[in-house]
Scaffold this motif. Structure first.
Motif, PDB file in Angstrom:
ATOM      1  N   CYS A  35      -0.587   7.564   5.693  1.00 41.24           N
ATOM      2  CA  CYS A  35      -1.532   7.479   6.494  1.00 41.24           C
ATOM      3  C   CYS A  35      -1.648   8.748   7.565  1.00 41.24           C
ATOM      4  CB  CYS A  35      -1.267   6.239   7.667  1.00 41.24           C
ATOM      5  SG  CYS A  35      -2.508   5.883   8.968  1.00 41.24           S
ATOM      6  N   PRO A  36      -2.898   9.185   7.925  1.00 45.95           N
ATOM      7  CA  PRO A  36      -3.115  10.241   8.855  1.00 45.95           C
ATOM      8  C   PRO A  36      -2.922   9.999  10.230  1.00 45.95           C
ATOM      9  CG  PRO A  36      -5.137   9.588   8.019  1.00 45.95           C
ATOM     10  CD  PRO A  36      -4.069   8.599   7.166  1.00 45.95           C
ATOM     11  N   GLU A  37      -2.818   8.864  10.575  1.00 46.94           N
ATOM     12  CA  GLU A  37      -2.604   8.361  12.000  1.00 46.94           C
ATOM     13  C   GLU A  37      -1.155   8.117  12.299  1.00 46.94           C
ATOM     14  OE1 GLU A  37      -4.873   8.272  14.232  1.00 46.94           O
ATOM     15  OE2 GLU A  37      -6.507   8.472  13.057  1.00 46.94           O
ATOM     16  N   CYS A  38      -0.337   7.344  11.477  1.00 46.33           N
ATOM     17  CA  CYS A  38       1.006   6.989  11.665  1.00 46.33           C
ATOM     18  C   CYS A  38       2.237   7.650  10.866  1.00 46.33           C
ATOM     19  CB  CYS A  38       1.279   5.535  11.906  1.00 46.33           C
ATOM     20  SG  CYS A  38       0.925   4.714  10.304  1.00 46.33           S
ATOM     21  N   GLY A  39       1.537   8.097   9.859  1.00 54.02           N
ATOM     22  CA  GLY A  39       2.441   8.968   8.657  1.00 54.02           C
ATOM     23  C   GLY A  39       3.020   7.813   7.820  1.00 54.02           C
ATOM     24  N   SER A  40       2.562   6.552   7.882  1.00 53.08           N
ATOM     25  CA  SER A  40       3.415   5.633   6.931  1.00 53.08           C
ATOM     26  C   SER A  40       2.860   5.692   5.498  1.00 53.08           C
ATOM     27  CB  SER A  40       3.349   4.045   7.495  1.00 53.08           C
ATOM     28  OG  SER A  40       3.591   3.972   8.944  1.00 53.08           O
ATOM     29  N   ALA A  41       3.747   5.363   4.566  1.00 52.11           N
ATOM     30  CA  ALA A  41       3.264   5.117   3.203  1.00 52.11           C
ATOM     31  C   ALA A  41       1.971   4.156   3.005  1.00 52.11           C
ATOM     32  CB  ALA A  41       4.247   5.042   2.287  1.00 52.11           C
ATOM     33  N   VAL A  42       1.186   4.641   2.085  1.00 51.52           N
ATOM     34  CA  VAL A  42       0.061   3.645   2.004  1.00 51.52           C
ATOM     35  C   VAL A  42      -0.221   3.681   0.429  1.00 51.52           C
ATOM     36  CG1 VAL A  42      -2.343   3.584   2.271  1.00 51.52           C
ATOM     37  CG2 VAL A  42      -1.014   4.645   3.785  1.00 51.52           C
ATOM     38  N   SER A  43      -0.036   2.375   0.091  1.00 51.62           N
ATOM     39  CA  SER A  43      -0.172   2.025  -1.283  1.00 51.62           C
ATOM     40  C   SER A  43      -1.517   2.399  -1.878  1.00 51.62           C
ATOM     41  CB  SER A  43       0.021   0.474  -1.586  1.00 51.62           C
ATOM     42  OG  SER A  43       1.198  -0.036  -1.262  1.00 51.62           O
ATOM     43  N   CYS A  92      -4.533   1.078   6.586  1.00 57.46           N
ATOM     44  CA  CYS A  92      -2.798   1.132   6.669  1.00 57.46           C
ATOM     45  C   CYS A  92      -2.261  -0.238   6.883  1.00 57.46           C
ATOM     46  CB  CYS A  92      -2.454   2.292   7.838  1.00 57.46           C
ATOM     47  SG  CYS A  92      -0.911   2.511   8.003  1.00 57.46           S
ATOM     48  N   ARG A  93      -1.304  -0.540   6.464  1.00 59.31           N
ATOM     49  CA  ARG A  93      -0.698  -1.916   6.625  1.00 59.31           C
ATOM     50  C   ARG A  93       0.454  -1.745   7.934  1.00 59.31           C
ATOM     51  NH1 ARG A  93       1.075  -4.010   0.551  1.00 59.31           N
ATOM     52  NH2 ARG A  93      -1.190  -3.707  -0.276  1.00 59.31           N
ATOM     53  N   SER A  94       0.586  -0.639   8.555  1.00 60.41           N
ATOM     54  CA  SER A  94       1.311  -0.299   9.646  1.00 60.41           C
ATOM     55  C   SER A  94       0.674  -0.245  10.807  1.00 60.41           C
ATOM     56  CB  SER A  94       2.325   0.693   9.644  1.00 60.41           C
ATOM     57  OG  SER A  94       2.997   1.010   8.563  1.00 60.41           O
ATOM     58  N   CYS A  95      -0.353   0.511  11.197  1.00 57.99           N
ATOM     59  CA  CYS A  95      -1.241   0.632  12.352  1.00 57.99           C
ATOM     60  C   CYS A  95      -2.598   0.386  12.179  1.00 57.99           C
ATOM     61  CB  CYS A  95      -1.134   2.175  12.863  1.00 57.99           C
ATOM     62  SG  CYS A  95      -1.966   3.340  11.688  1.00 57.99           S
ATOM     63  N   GLY A  96      -3.075  -0.173  10.725  1.00 56.13           N
ATOM     64  CA  GLY A  96      -4.458  -0.582  10.696  1.00 56.13           C
ATOM     65  C   GLY A  96      -5.483   0.473  10.573  1.00 56.13           C
TER      66      GLY A  96
END
Length: 438
Positions: free
Chosen positions: A408-416, A422-426
């Motif tokens: 994710c470009p916002e939070c850096g979490s992995a995106v399926s 994004c499932r972390s920050c939306g």
């Protein structure tokens, strides 16, 4: 002191450190190392042509291919010692000279160490042959008298004396046939000497250009993960060195077992000459273990012949002893040693020995197992780094390994893959990125 065991300790404990290497997708720096995909057209055209070409080359080369193969095996055996001296800051050429001089010195020392006891016992055996033959003739005479007393019309004395006289002439005095074939034996010895010289010269050149040959092999084979355990030339070298080490230990173990057994037979009075010739018989038995197929029989033959002409019952006891020794060899010693060095199915070992013997005789059978060990390592390496493109509709990109992970470009979490948020920050994910990665 606790800690990890060394590589040698792991191997002899039944554990192969190569089995612990990381999968080929994980590089030494954590980067992805995709497998090499073999296209369908290469499977259909290239591989069959390669097999036919290798067959034609092997058929045409003949003895030349055998000489190069033996030289390659010798070079692989000696290369670890050359590399060890190189790491001590010696030039490679000087290291090769030192290794060969050291090898000649070790062989000469072993020969001198074994020559005196073996020669003394062999000389004593030759001096004892007339008395052994006389004892056997007396036993034949007693047996003939027994048959005559019982009215059994069997004449064993004359035939037995003729056979024993022939044996005595062969062992002690020799025959005119040996003289007649002297020229042929000399010619064979000269040919073998020239072949040995050619192998030495070829192995020296292979050692000189060993590093360059290794780089060429690495450029042809699929890339490894950068570790020594996943380096193809090093794997081949380890396979050959492990087999040679196992074969030497195996011959020493079997020769020592045969010598000790014969000494016990001599000390207990079952086979008196066993105590006298234990060292020579044991050394011969261990040496014959290097000979494929008929080695165990040839190793036991001298002791059985001596026992047979002295007392057939003693020969029976020795036959039982050597049979038990062969059972111990086949079920305990050989699986324990070669199971940690060769690591090939026994059926494939037998096939390799038969194929090598059929192609190049005794020498072919002798080098067949090191070649089989090298082929095994090649197959294992290729299975870890190659994948065949299937003949269905699967995408080739799917075979080369898993797609890279999106973040994710916002939070850096992995995106399926396929997620639009994004499932972390939306945060929404670009549809064009999803499409390109799908």
């Amino acid at each position: 002191m606790s800690g990890e065991r060394s590589t040698e300790e792991q191997e002899w404990a039944g554990h192969d450190p190569l089995d612990d290497e990381p999968p080929p997708e994980a590089g030494v720096d954590g980067s992805t190392i995709p497998k090499v995909v073999v296209p369908r057209w290469i499977q259909l055209v290239g591989l069959p042509l390669l097999v036919v070409a290798l067959y034609l080359i092997a058929k045409t080369a003949g003895v030349v291919l055998l000489a190069f193969t033996v030289a390659a095996v010798v070079a692989l055996i000696l290369n670890p010692m050359v590399s060890f001296l190189q790491r001590r800051r010696l030039p490679r050429g000087l290291a090769i000279v030192i290794v060969y001089l050291g090898l000649i010195g070790v062989l000469g020392f072993v020969g001198v160490l074994l020559a005196n006891p073996v020669a003394d016992q062999a000389q004593k055996f030759g001096n004892d042959v007339p008395s052994i033959v006389d004892d056997a003739n007396n036993r034949l005479a007693d047996l003939q008298d027994y048959f005559d007393d019982k009215g059994i019309n069997i004449e064993v004395k004359r035939q037995g004396e003729t056979a024993l006289q022939t044996l005595q002439e062969k062992v002690v005095g020799g025959t005119s046939d040996v003289v007649d074939f002297g020229g042929q034996i000399l010619k064979t010895a000269v040919t073998a000497g020239l072949g040995l010289l050619l192998v030495i010269v070829l192995s020296v050149y292979m050692l000189i250009y060993g590093e360059r040959i290794g780089e060429i092999v690495r450029s042809v084979m699929p890339p490894g993960d950068g570790t020594p355990a996943d380096d193809f030339p090093l794997r081949i070298q380890r396979a050959v060195a492990g087999y040679v080490r196992g074969q030497v230990f195996f011959s020493l173990a079997m020769g020592t077992g045969a010598g000790l057994g014969l000494y016990v037979f001599g000390a207990t009075g079952v086979f008196p000459d066993g105590k006298t010739y234990a060292f020579a018989f044991g050394a011969w038995f261990g040496l014959m273990e290097l000979v494929p197929f008929v080695g165990p029989f040839l190793g036991a033959l001298p002791a059985l012949v001596v026992a047979l002409v002295q007392d057939p019952l003693t020969a029976v006891w020795l036959g039982i002893f050597f049979t038990a020794l062969q059972q111990l060899e086949g079920h305990v010693v050989a699986p324990y040693i070669f199971g940690h060095t060769l690591r090939i199915n026994p059926l494939l070992v037998i096939f390799a020995l038969l194929l090598g013997g059929e192609a190049y005789g005794f020498l072919g059978a002798l080098i067949s197992l090191p070649i089989a060990a090298m082929l095994r390592e090649t197959v294992v390496y290729l299975r870890r780094h190659l994948v065949l493109e299937p003949w269905g509709t699967t995408s080739v990109l799917g075979l080369a390994g898993p797609p890279p992970v999106r973040h994710c470009p916002e939070c850096g979490s992995a995106v399926s893959q396929g997620d639009t948020f994004c499932r972390s920050c939306g945060a929404p994910q670009a549809r064009t990125e999803v499409a390109s990665q799908g």
